[in-house]
Design a protein around this motif. Structure first.
Motif, PDB file in Angstrom:
ATOM      1  N   SER A  30     -36.522  12.507 -61.151  1.00  0.00           N
ATOM      2  CA  SER A  30     -35.578  11.627 -60.453  1.00  0.00           C
ATOM      3  C   SER A  30     -34.488  12.420 -59.754  1.00  0.00           C
ATOM      4  O   SER A  30     -33.891  11.953 -58.785  1.00  0.00           O
ATOM      5  N   SER A  57     -30.623   1.313 -56.294  1.00  0.00           N
ATOM      6  CA  SER A  57     -30.305   1.759 -54.940  1.00  0.00           C
ATOM      7  C   SER A  57     -28.888   1.363 -54.537  1.00  0.00           C
ATOM      8  O   SER A  57     -28.457   0.237 -54.745  1.00  0.00           O
ATOM      9  N   ASN A  63     -42.419  -2.129 -59.895  1.00  0.00           N
ATOM     10  CA  ASN A  63     -42.088  -0.724 -59.657  1.00  0.00           C
ATOM     11  C   ASN A  63     -42.913   0.205 -60.544  1.00  0.00           C
ATOM     12  O   ASN A  63     -43.173   1.353 -60.178  1.00  0.00           O
ATOM     13  N   GLU A 119     -35.223   5.529 -60.707  1.00  0.00           N
ATOM     14  CA  GLU A 119     -33.934   5.680 -60.017  1.00  0.00           C
ATOM     15  C   GLU A 119     -33.912   4.905 -58.701  1.00  0.00           C
ATOM     16  O   GLU A 119     -32.842   4.523 -58.209  1.00  0.00           O
ATOM     17  N   ARG A 120     -35.097   4.634 -58.111  1.00  0.00           N
ATOM     18  CA  ARG A 120     -35.118   3.909 -56.841  1.00  0.00           C
ATOM     19  C   ARG A 120     -34.676   2.459 -57.001  1.00  0.00           C
ATOM     20  O   ARG A 120     -34.246   1.828 -56.044  1.00  0.00           O
ATOM     21  N   ILE A 151     -34.842  -1.514 -50.886  1.00  0.00           N
ATOM     22  CA  ILE A 151     -35.272  -0.492 -51.842  1.00  0.00           C
ATOM     23  C   ILE A 151     -36.629   0.026 -51.362  1.00  0.00           C
ATOM     24  O   ILE A 151     -37.594  -0.732 -51.281  1.00  0.00           O
ATOM     25  N   ALA A 152     -36.666   1.310 -51.061  1.00  0.00           N
ATOM     26  CA  ALA A 152     -37.899   1.886 -50.519  1.00  0.00           C
ATOM     27  C   ALA A 152     -39.011   1.848 -51.555  1.00  0.00           C
ATOM     28  O   ALA A 152     -38.825   2.221 -52.699  1.00  0.00           O
ATOM     29  N   GLU A 170     -34.414  -2.202 -45.220  1.00  0.00           N
ATOM     30  CA  GLU A 170     -34.214  -0.977 -45.994  1.00  0.00           C
ATOM     31  C   GLU A 170     -33.469  -1.243 -47.295  1.00  0.00           C
ATOM     32  O   GLU A 170     -32.481  -0.589 -47.614  1.00  0.00           O
ATOM     33  N   LYS A 210     -29.968  11.349 -52.762  1.00  0.00           N
ATOM     34  CA  LYS A 210     -28.877  10.409 -53.007  1.00  0.00           C
ATOM     35  C   LYS A 210     -27.755  10.701 -52.019  1.00  0.00           C
ATOM     36  O   LYS A 210     -27.378  11.847 -51.820  1.00  0.00           O
ATOM     37  N   THR A 264     -34.959  12.893 -56.013  1.00  0.00           N
ATOM     38  CA  THR A 264     -34.764  11.781 -55.070  1.00  0.00           C
ATOM     39  C   THR A 264     -33.423  11.921 -54.368  1.00  0.00           C
ATOM     40  O   THR A 264     -32.388  12.109 -55.007  1.00  0.00           O
ATOM     41  N   GLY A 312     -39.347   7.596 -61.031  1.00  0.00           N
ATOM     42  CA  GLY A 312     -39.294   6.534 -60.032  1.00  0.00           C
ATOM     43  C   GLY A 312     -38.310   5.423 -60.324  1.00  0.00           C
ATOM     44  O   GLY A 312     -38.000   4.622 -59.430  1.00  0.00           O
TER      45      GLY A 312
END
Length: 848
Positions: free
Chosen positions: A49, A102, A287, A98-99, A232-233, A230, A54, A52, A96
């Motif tokens: 994470s 957001s 997710n 952490e996405r 949460i990707a 846009e 930020k 990713t 994943g």
């Protein structure tokens, strides 16, 4: 030993700054100390994470856009950063996840602040949800770790016969124990046999709290039809929910949520209800399921995900025991023993009011104080409904506030008359400062939760949006029902003061002032009440009068400060009107040559009365003063008036003063002076404040007597005591305001609430009946007088709205009769009381 744990933003920031995730996760201090680096490396090896990207720049600017406070923006960014790095990254450590947290969520907060409730034809009253999720997480952590809830959750989950949830957890932990354990993990389990159970609880609790509202933007999108860009990707898009629900069901059919909850209920809550809890749960699960990452997790982490998703789904359930009027509900009640994670999420979510911001879009005016008389300058709607005029309680302020020249002072003239700019403003309200958890009775199985609502902020809320308190009272009383009769956990008591009744809030402000500044008065009152409890009504009345004198004396200095503030320095020797310290103070001499002060109002009256009467003998001593007075001399020269024409002069100079002071029918100077003195704004203000102080003192004492009586009865079970006296007081005050139905209703509500207020509810082993309906409006006349009268549940709120309506407010000088204690004139007095408590900064300007 301090048994109170305080939950507020400052303590939360300190908590997460000091939190060492390795020490928290592995807990055994000696083992962690010896193997810290090895454990840290073990955790960091899987921290993908951290890769990713930020960015806090946009989030910081948007937070400031929404809240407008630099301090709040910095605190929010610090919190998000610590949660992402310490809790989501290092502690939960699931690839994943952490996405889902957001920062783009913040972009939609502003849209939701400004959204309209088209169904009810009103603007929405929105409260924040993104930072709220972090506060929920902190509340849950404190309840589990510092209030002993962890032990109770473990006991429930280890008992596999208690529910399907405990059987599920038991099977998962057995599966986990049969899996291969590397040497370091084996060593950990030797030192800490409860490692998996404990971290399953904390991980599921953290995931449930941090992600329980992630569906709000999607729910907002589904309800309004607006596009969310846009957000949460990489998450599953459920915007066409009705078409995709069967595909979602196929993906999630093996999840704990879809095993325990029938598909048609989930589908109804997403497609028909747009329920943010159900939407959040689905987004959360997808997710992990859509990309298969759930199947790569250790069993205890996958179980934490499943329990968190179930809790997120359950946190918006409607229960028939809490809301019996709802036609549809999911189950009877939420039980801790059946599902402790879901229960704790709902409990934390309902408790988390501290530092939570509510937003309201309103057409109401800001309440500003006049700098001269310290009473509100209120905007009153004109007859054409497009213009407003402003007034307060001093003529000087009225002159400056009234718009004499619309072409010069009216802002809306810049727009075409057919497209006027209609007044709107956004209120940002944060009422609850913190909550405290009293753990002193935990050994007895009791936990007291006190919600500290700031009374001055509550007063703001009562004027800006009275239904704020109505909503909070309803939610807190439902929470009390949920906390009742729960096995395997402490008995939780809620203590708070919340009402939309401005009269009652002012009484509470006086109570706080008396407790903080005059602590010796309270024991004295208690001694009076308890000592004379069996006396006759007449004797009790005499005692009450003595107590009233004590309280009024304690409040008199604040009342003097209100009427004799720093903007004025002296009193007029003739009428007592305050002299403006900023300007020149006229003075005169009597026959002995002694000087005395004369206010501008009296000076004008005397000079002009001399001109009217033209009595050289009686007013010769005024003639020289008048001739030398530059203002009148200049006026006479400009108008070419040898013997003043007062009708013309008043029209050109001072219309407001002229309409009273120079009426030709007044007759003689002494009568003019007497009427001037009678009409003096300061004397009228003082007379009003004397009545208001007596009014609030009586209600304050009745509240204190009621609370002491309630405790005395609870302790000793003795007879009526002061009950008859209180009922008589309520009846007398009701009759006093018979001509003012709004105030009469609010006063009766005060007496109704006095009966249900308790000093220490947690000392009881049961919940009294009144506890479940505390501060809620109801059958007040039946509760106070025993009269069963048909009354709408909304009658009280309509009375409150009438009482605070600027359109119904009349300044003191304009009133045709006395006796009414309005909602505005004394507001600055209560501002001074709060400031004297040490809780209010010295900010001039508006009430809200």
């Amino acid at each position: 030993m301090n048994n109170k744990i305080f939950l507020n933003t400052e303590r939360m920031l300190d908590f997460y700054r000091e939190l060492d995730v390795i020490e928290f996760k592995y807990r055994n201090k000696e083992f962690v100390k010896e193997n810290y680096q090895q454990l840290s490396d073990y955790e960091s090896d899987n921290q993908l994470s951290m890769l990713t990207k930020k960015s806090y720049d946009d989030a910081s600017q948007n937070l400031h856009l929404v809240y407008g406070e630099e301090k709040k923006t910095k605190e929010s960014i610090q919190l998000v950063d610590m949660i992402l790095n310490k809790i989501i990254g290092k502690y939960i450590n699931i690839d994943g996840i952490e996405r889902l947290f957001s920062m783009n969520y913040i972009d939609f907060e502003w849209e939701m602040h400004l959204s309209a409730d088209y169904k009810n034809h009103n603007m929405k009253f929105y409260r924040d949800h993104f930072i709220h999720q972090i506060r929920d997480a902190y509340t849950a952590h404190v309840l589990l770790e510092q209030c002993g809830m962890e032990r109770h959750v473990v006991e429930v989950l280890e008992n596999e016969s208690s529910s399907m949830i405990s059987r599920y957890v038991g099977k998962i932990l057995k599966r986990q124990s049969r899996m291969y354990q590397d040497p370091l993990r084996q060593e950990v389990l030797k030192e800490d046999a409860g490692f998996y159970m404990r971290n399953l609880i904390y991980m599921s609790m953290y995931m449930a709290t941090l992600f329980h509202d992630i569906g709000y933007p999607e729910g907002h999108h589904l309800s309004s039809g607006e596009r969310i860009i846009e957000y949460i990707a990489g998450i599953y898009n459920i915007s066409d929910a009705s078409a995709s629900m069967h595909k979602i069901s196929a993906l999630l059919q093996n999840s704990l949520l879809f095993r325990l909850v029938p598909f048609h209920k989930i589908q109804r809550r997403i497609v028909s209800k747009r329920d943010h809890g159900a939407i959040s749960a689905i987004i959360f699960l997808l997710n992990f399921y859509e990309n298969g990452s759930i199947f790569c997790l250790p069993p205890y982490k996958s179980a934490a995900v499943e329990l968190a998703a179930l809790a997120i789904y359950n946190h918006t359930n409607v229960y028939s025991a809490l809301e019996p009027k709802k036609a549809e509900y999911d189950t009877m009640r939420l039980c801790f023993a059946a599902n402790p994670i879901s229960y704790l999420l709902r409990m934390c979510d309902d408790l988390q009011e501290w530092d939570r911001t509510y937003f309201l879009v309103s057409s109401g005016s800001n309440v500003l104080f006049c700098r001269k008389c310290r009473t509100p300058i209120l905007g009153v709607q004109s007859s054409d409904r497009d213009e407003r005029h402003y007034q307060c309680n001093c003529q000087g302020a009225m002159r400056s506030c009234l718009v004499i020249d619309p072409d010069r002072f009216c802002f809306s003239q810049a727009f075409d008359s057919n497209y006027k700019f209609h007044y709107r403003r956004i209120y940002s309200i944060t009422v609850c400062d913190e909550i405290s958890l009293d753990t002193s009775r935990l050994e007895q199985g009791k936990l007291l939760v006190h919600l500290n609502y700031d009374t001055y902020k509550l007063l703001h809320a009562a004027y800006a949006h009275p239904t704020y308190a109505k909503y909070r009272i309803s939610e807190l009383n439902k929470l009390k029902r949920m906390l009742d009769v729960q096995a395997e956990m402490p008995k939780v008591y809620l203590e708070y003061f919340v009402t939309s009744n401005p009269v009652h809030i002012k009484i509470k402000i006086i109570e706080n002032y008396m407790q903080k500044r005059n602590a010796e008065t309270i024991p004295m009152l208690k001694e009076y009440i308890c000592k004379e409890v069996q006396e006759t009504l007449e004797h009790q009345r005499q005692i009450f009068e003595r107590m009233k004198m004590i309280v009024e004396e304690k409040l008199s200095s604040i009342a003097d400060e209100f009427c004799l503030h720093d903007n004025f320095c002296k009193e007029c020797s003739l009428c007592g009107h305050l002299l403006d310290g900023a300007g020149k103070v006229p003075y005169m001499q009597d026959e002995s040559g002694s000087e005395y002060n004369v206010c501008q109002r009296e000076w004008d009256m005397l000079c002009l009365s001399w001109w009217v009467m033209n009595d050289a003998h009686e007013t010769a001593w005024l003639k020289s003063k008048a001739e030398k007075d530059s203002r009148y001399g200049k006026l006479s020269r400009e108008q070419n008036i040898m013997i003043p024409d007062f009708e013309t002069m008043f029209k050109e100079s001072d219309k407001i003063k002229g309409r009273f002071f120079h009426d030709r029918e007044i007759g003689i100077l002494k009568e003019a002076l007497a009427e001037t003195k009678e009409r003096c704004p300061v004397r009228i203000m003082r007379a009003y404040m004397k009545d208001a102080l007596e009014f609030y003192t009586v209600l304050y004492l009745c509240q204190q007597i009621s609370r002491i009586e309630n405790n005395r009865k609870a302790d000793s079970g003795t007879g009526d005591g002061w009950g008859s006296f209180l009922r008589k007081a309520a009846e007398n005050y009701g009759n006093r305001f018979q001509d003012f139905p709004d105030l009469k209703c609010l006063v009766e509500d005060c007496f109704f609430q006095f009966q249900k207020m308790y000093e220490d509810i947690s000392a009881l082993d049961y919940y009294p009946r009144a506890y479940y309906e505390q501060y809620a409006n109801g059958k007040r006349r039946e509760g106070v007088f025993g009269k069963d009268e048909a009354e709408s549940a909304e009658f009280y709120y309509k009375a409150a709205l009438m009482y605070i309506s600027p359109e119904n407010y009349v300044p003191l000088l304009e009133r045709s009769r006395n006796g009414y204690i309005d909602g505005y004139t004394d507001l600055y007095f209560f501002r001074l009381l709060v400031k004297a408590e040490g809780n209010q900064s010295d900010e001039s300007g508006g009430l809200v």
